[in-house]
Design an enzyme around this catalytic site. Structure first.
Site, PDB file in Angstrom:
ATOM      1  N   ARG A 191      50.705  79.206   9.713  1.00 13.71           N
ATOM      2  CA  ARG A 191      49.672  78.184   9.995  1.00 13.71           C
ATOM      3  C   ARG A 191      49.500  77.300   8.771  1.00 13.71           C
ATOM      4  O   ARG A 191      49.652  77.793   7.642  1.00 13.71           O
ATOM      5  CB  ARG A 191      48.334  78.849  10.290  1.00 13.71           C
ATOM      6  CG  ARG A 191      48.366  79.599  11.596  1.00 13.71           C
ATOM      7  CD  ARG A 191      47.015  80.162  11.978  1.00 13.71           C
ATOM      8  NE  ARG A 191      47.237  81.370  12.752  1.00 13.71           N
ATOM      9  CZ  ARG A 191      46.415  82.399  12.813  1.00 13.71           C
ATOM     10  NH1 ARG A 191      45.280  82.384  12.145  1.00 13.71           N
ATOM     11  NH2 ARG A 191      46.703  83.455  13.544  1.00 13.71           N
ATOM     12  N   ARG A 211      55.870  85.235  22.046  1.00 16.18           N
ATOM     13  CA  ARG A 211      55.965  86.072  20.859  1.00 16.18           C
ATOM     14  C   ARG A 211      54.620  86.752  20.616  1.00 16.18           C
ATOM     15  O   ARG A 211      53.596  86.304  21.074  1.00 16.18           O
ATOM     16  CB  ARG A 211      56.324  85.227  19.630  1.00 16.18           C
ATOM     17  CG  ARG A 211      57.763  84.758  19.609  1.00 16.18           C
ATOM     18  CD  ARG A 211      58.047  83.963  18.368  1.00 16.18           C
ATOM     19  NE  ARG A 211      57.899  84.759  17.166  1.00 16.18           N
ATOM     20  CZ  ARG A 211      56.973  84.535  16.216  1.00 16.18           C
ATOM     21  NH1 ARG A 211      56.134  83.528  16.323  1.00 16.18           N
ATOM     22  NH2 ARG A 211      56.899  85.321  15.161  1.00 16.18           N
ATOM     23  N   LYS A 251      52.746  72.089  20.456  1.00 13.81           N
ATOM     24  CA  LYS A 251      53.824  72.967  20.948  1.00 13.81           C
ATOM     25  C   LYS A 251      54.370  72.525  22.308  1.00 13.81           C
ATOM     26  O   LYS A 251      53.648  72.448  23.302  1.00 13.81           O
ATOM     27  CB  LYS A 251      53.321  74.408  21.035  1.00 13.81           C
ATOM     28  CG  LYS A 251      54.423  75.380  21.401  1.00 13.81           C
ATOM     29  CD  LYS A 251      54.116  76.755  20.888  1.00 13.81           C
ATOM     30  CE  LYS A 251      55.104  77.775  21.402  1.00 13.81           C
ATOM     31  NZ  LYS A 251      54.906  79.075  20.813  1.00 13.81           N
TER      32      LYS A 251
HETATM   33  C1  BTN Z   1      56.647  81.824  22.280  1.00  7.26           C
HETATM   34  O1  BTN Z   1      56.625  80.727  21.737  1.00  7.26           O
HETATM   35  O2  BTN Z   1      55.695  82.599  22.162  1.00  7.26           O
HETATM   36  C2  BTN Z   1      57.853  82.208  23.086  1.00  7.26           C
HETATM   37  C3  BTN Z   1      57.730  81.771  24.520  1.00  7.26           C
HETATM   38  C4  BTN Z   1      58.948  82.112  25.350  1.00  7.26           C
HETATM   39  C5  BTN Z   1      58.735  81.803  26.817  1.00  7.26           C
HETATM   40  C6  BTN Z   1      59.989  81.995  27.612  1.00  7.26           C
HETATM   41  S1  BTN Z   1      59.844  81.372  29.259  1.00  7.26           S
HETATM   42  C7  BTN Z   1      61.363  82.126  29.674  1.00  7.26           C
HETATM   43  C8  BTN Z   1      61.364  83.495  29.034  1.00  7.26           C
HETATM   44  N1  BTN Z   1      60.660  84.455  29.855  1.00  7.26           N
HETATM   45  C9  BTN Z   1      59.565  84.920  29.269  1.00  7.26           C
HETATM   46  O3  BTN Z   1      58.784  85.751  29.772  1.00  7.26           O
HETATM   47  N2  BTN Z   1      59.412  84.356  28.072  1.00  7.26           N
HETATM   48  C10 BTN Z   1      60.479  83.423  27.775  1.00  7.26           C
END
Ligand code: BTN
Length: 323
Positions: free
Chosen positions: A320, A120, A185
């Site tokens: 946060r 994100r 996380k």
């Molecule tokens: C976050 O918490 O920032 C979201 C992370 C999401 C990661 C997943 S891995 C599979 C899919 N492909 C990506 O490039 N991102 C999501």
């Protein structure tokens, strides 16, 4: 192109000399060395010991569509339209966004590694080879983007349910869609959209779960993180975790358009890591502070501020704890 056969040989966790690997494959030792280099570049931790050769300490379990399909429930099997595993891709979300997607059922794309895994707010997602889960699922919504309001929060609940079946304890959710283990996380969810937000469109639900994060990749993570390893270093099979994940996720997707986030709200609140906690919201203009009071029926965060109750919608904001 990844060196698949060298990888398969090293996946047993034993030492293999360069000479043996070369003989088995009918190539030169230099060719083997190049393949080892390519694997290392993709984040495979290969140990080299003079006189013994190469090994992947602890071995490797590669993702396997047959093993995953075998462990799916009837409901998940009926919802699944396509399941693919890639060795290396930029991002499984990007891969599904590029593809021609059918109209019915879920299309699932998994990868052993991502070279440009995205999180994100434009952040990178560490995606080393065969260590974690990188899973994206495309699902068509007839009613446009409002039909999948709150979806990423509901997916967080589904991830927790799947992980609980492996006895993982200390799970909670941080709004909007982080899955935490003991406050760190463990998993992230990125829902992206393809198509027209007012008409039929496709949601691409990307889920990353840290299973056994190697040291080299963990050094790049800029926040407290966790993975699925137990105190003794063991962790569940990635194929089993993917299957459980799909057993929760696919029925969720199938029913979401008719039931909406309302059906998931109380389960989300039961896992809320920040209920009744002073927090700050960043990323939506001036930082906003208040007491987190759970979520509403659309999945917006209810924030009790000095000026009254604010509803904060997801997107490019982050929460946060107030210090
Ligand atoms: C976050 O918490 O920032 C979201 C992370 C999401 C990661 C997943 S891995 C599979 C899919 N492909 C990506 O490039 N991102 C999501």
């Amino acid at each position: 192109m990844l060196a698949d056969s060298v990888l398969a040989l090293l996946s047993d966790g034993e030492f293999h000399s360069g000479q043996d690997l070369a003989k088995l494959q009918g190539v030169s030792r230099t060719a083997i060395w190049k393949q080892i280099e390519a694997l290392t570049e993709h984040g495979v931790d290969i140990e080299r010991v003079r006189g013994k050769g190469y090994r992947i300490e602890g071995g490797l379990e590669l993702l396997d569509t047959d093993a995953i399909r075998c462990a799916l429930t009837e409901a998940a099997t009926q919802t699944l339209s396509d399941l693919g595993v890639l060795r290396v891709v930029d991002s499984t979300n990007a891969e599904l966004k590029r593809g021609e997607l059918g109209c019915s059922g879920a299309t699932v794309c998994l990868a052993e590694a991502q070279t440009a895994g995205r999180g994100r707010r434009g952040r990178p997602w560490q995606s080393p080879f065969a260590s974690n889960i990188y899973c994206s699922t495309a699902w068509r919504f007839a009613g446009g983007a409002t039909a999948f309001e709150g979806l990423s929060l509901a997916v967080g609940v589904a991830v927790c349910r799947a992980l609980e079946t492996f006895g993982v304890e200390g799970l909670s959710l941080k709004w909007p869609n982080d899955v935490l283990r003991n406050g760190r996380k463990l998993s992230g969810i990125l829902v992206e959209m393809n198509g027209d937000i007012t008409g039929p469109c496709t949601a691409i639900v990307g889920i990353g779960i840290n299973v056994a994060m190697p040291k080299s990749a963990s050094a790049e993570i800029d926040q407290p993180w966790a993975d699925l390893r137990a105190g003794d270093g063991t962790y569940p099979s990635r194929n089993s975790v993917v299957a459980q994940l799909l057993n929760e996720l696919l029925p969720l997707l199938q029913h979401y358009e008719s039931v909406g986030f309302r059906a998931w709200r109380s389960d989300w609140q039961a896992l809320d890591a920040y209920a009744d906690t002073p927090v700050m919201i960043h990323g939506a203009g001036e930082p906003l502070s208040g007491l987190a009071q759970g979520v509403d029926e659309q999945g917006a965060l209810c924030l009790q501020t000095s000026g009254g109750m604010h509803r904060v919608h997801g997107g490019e904001v982050s929460l946060r704890p107030a210090s």
